[in-house]
Design an enzyme around this catalytic site. Structure first.
Site, PDB file in Angstrom:
ATOM      1  N   HIS A  63      -1.126  -5.876   7.362  1.00  0.00           N
ATOM      2  CA  HIS A  63      -0.015  -6.235   8.609  1.00  0.00           C
ATOM      3  C   HIS A  63       0.211  -7.590   8.668  1.00  0.00           C
ATOM      4  O   HIS A  63      -0.776  -8.202   8.442  1.00  0.00           O
ATOM      5  CB  HIS A  63      -0.398  -5.198   9.700  1.00  0.00           C
ATOM      6  N   HIS A  65      -0.842  -9.461  11.707  1.00  0.00           N
ATOM      7  CA  HIS A  65      -1.503  -9.542  13.044  1.00  0.00           C
ATOM      8  C   HIS A  65      -2.225 -10.797  12.840  1.00  0.00           C
ATOM      9  O   HIS A  65      -2.693 -10.606  11.565  1.00  0.00           O
ATOM     10  CB  HIS A  65      -2.438  -7.965  13.731  1.00  0.00           C
ATOM     11  N   ASP A  67      -5.498 -11.791  13.311  1.00  0.00           N
ATOM     12  CA  ASP A  67      -7.048 -11.014  12.332  1.00  0.00           C
ATOM     13  C   ASP A  67      -7.189 -10.878  11.128  1.00  0.00           C
ATOM     14  O   ASP A  67      -7.908 -10.887  10.835  1.00  0.00           O
ATOM     15  CB  ASP A  67      -7.692 -10.806  13.662  1.00  0.00           C
ATOM     16  N   HIS A  68      -5.734 -10.990  11.141  1.00  0.00           N
ATOM     17  CA  HIS A  68      -5.544 -10.742   9.457  1.00  0.00           C
ATOM     18  C   HIS A  68      -4.991 -11.400   8.544  1.00  0.00           C
ATOM     19  O   HIS A  68      -5.058 -11.609   7.182  1.00  0.00           O
ATOM     20  CB  HIS A  68      -5.135  -9.174   9.582  1.00  0.00           C
ATOM     21  N   HIS A 143       0.793   2.285  13.590  1.00  0.00           N
ATOM     22  CA  HIS A 143      -0.245   0.901  14.213  1.00  0.00           C
ATOM     23  C   HIS A 143       1.121   0.147  15.056  1.00  0.00           C
ATOM     24  O   HIS A 143       1.856   0.416  14.932  1.00  0.00           O
ATOM     25  CB  HIS A 143      -0.344  -0.252  13.212  1.00  0.00           C
ATOM     26  N   ASP A 213      -6.062  -1.459  10.242  1.00  0.00           N
ATOM     27  CA  ASP A 213      -6.009  -0.893  11.726  1.00  0.00           C
ATOM     28  C   ASP A 213      -4.793   0.230  11.656  1.00  0.00           C
ATOM     29  O   ASP A 213      -3.456  -0.203  10.897  1.00  0.00           O
ATOM     30  CB  ASP A 213      -5.082  -2.107  12.473  1.00  0.00           C
ATOM     31  N   HIS A 271     -14.029  -3.498  10.950  1.00  0.00           N
ATOM     32  CA  HIS A 271     -13.258  -3.589  11.803  1.00  0.00           C
ATOM     33  C   HIS A 271     -14.379  -3.970  13.377  1.00  0.00           C
ATOM     34  O   HIS A 271     -13.149  -2.585  14.224  1.00  0.00           O
ATOM     35  CB  HIS A 271     -11.526  -2.760  11.540  1.00  0.00           C
TER      36      HIS A 271
END
Length: 305
Positions: A63, A65, A67-68, A143, A213, A271
């Site tokens: 996805h 976000h 942090d990914h 999510h 997530d 995570h």
């Protein structure tokens, strides 16, 4: 090393800490590297784990976000500085393709390799890669933004030759490959030697599922299936189950339920929220339901089987 290993480069959550980097995992299958997510610090840990950039061919984003994904532009730029060749394919959603193209056109307009994007649909289950030896399919997750998990499934290996029987029946060398693929052998006099006499089963292919997530979704267990190794996010402990629900994440207990119901052989945690100082609590909580839980950390290399 086995023929299928999982390298953990980052297993922290949205807020990086001195203990953990943001999300990044590399699946190494028969010498080819498949990266899943690319948070900050990914390329540093890629080098620390002595992974070879020349073997990196595919990058899968779960996805969009930060942090990914925020480590990806830097990694792609560095690969070009190192004069990487060939082709690298990034699998992501339409929005991800648009954003990454804009960033790469600005920061690294002249790459030394071919950068390809494969558009995936976050709302449907798809097979997005088939190499002939490995298949990768998606599972829609729940999510705050469009999100998918990935299941890596190795095709069953060719049957093993029973050398003594092949020699006894006079199977020529040039026919051995067909025998491995399941063919019978016909002798010059017309006698048929069935394949099961000449070979033995090599067993099923290996499989790995990566569930990032997501809100706890009991229904995905059946979609994952009985994989050899399952990574399922464990952002929170059960004491913060309400917080996990509100932020569309899962607890270690919930991840263990998915592993149990899917028929997974082992569960890999990860995570972790930065609020926790003792990550051993995650594997302890998961093991109450699913004993074959593994405590994840940066630098860990986990054989799929």
């Amino acid at each position: 090393m086995s023929l299928f290993d999982i390298h953990t480069l980052g297993c922290g959550s949205a807020k990086p800490s001195l203990r953990h980097h943001c999300s990044c995992t590399v699946a190494e299958h028969r010498g080819t590297l498949y990266m899943i997510d690319c948070g900050e610090g990914a390329q540093i840990n890629f080098m620390r784990q002595r992974l070879k950039s020349s073997r990196l061919r595919h990058i899968f984003l779960t996805h969009l976000h930060g942090d990914h994904v925020l480590g990806l532009p830097g990694l792609l730029s560095t690969l070009s500085l190192g004069e990487a060749g060939g082709k690298i394919t990034v699998h992501t959603f339409p929005e991800g393709i648009k954003i990454l193209r804009q960033m790469m056109n600005f920061f690294a307009p002249r790459l030394t390799y071919e950068l390809e994007f494969n558009e995936i649909d976050p709302d449907s289950e798809q097979t997005i890669l088939d190499t002939g030896t490995l298949k990768v399919r998606t599972i829609p997750l729940h999510h705050r933004v469009p999100d998918v998990g990935y299941v890596f499934e190795e095709y069953p290996p060719l049957r093993h030759i029973v050398r003594d029987m092949c020699d006894f029946h006079g199977v020529p060398v040039w026919q051995l490959n067909a025998i491995k693929q399941g063919a019978d052998f016909v002798k010059p006099d017309g006698t048929v030697i069935t394949n099961h006499v000449l070979t033995r089963d090599a067993g099923p292919g290996m499989s790995y599922a990566h569930i990032s997530d997501t809100l706890y979704m009991p229904e995905i267990a059946e979609k994952i299936g009985p994989v050899d190794l399952l990574f399922h996010e464990t952002t929170y402990l059960r004491e913060h189950a309400d917080l996990a629900r509100d932020r569309f994440h899962s607890t270690a207990e919930q991840a263990a339920c998915i592993a149990r119901d899917a028929g997974a052989h082992r569960l890999l945690t990860g995570h972790y929220s930065s609020r926790y100082q003792d990550e051993s609590l995650f594997v302890k909580e998961a093991a109450e339901i699913f004993p074959a839980a593994i405590l994840n950390h940066e630098g860990l290399v986990t054989p799929v089987r």
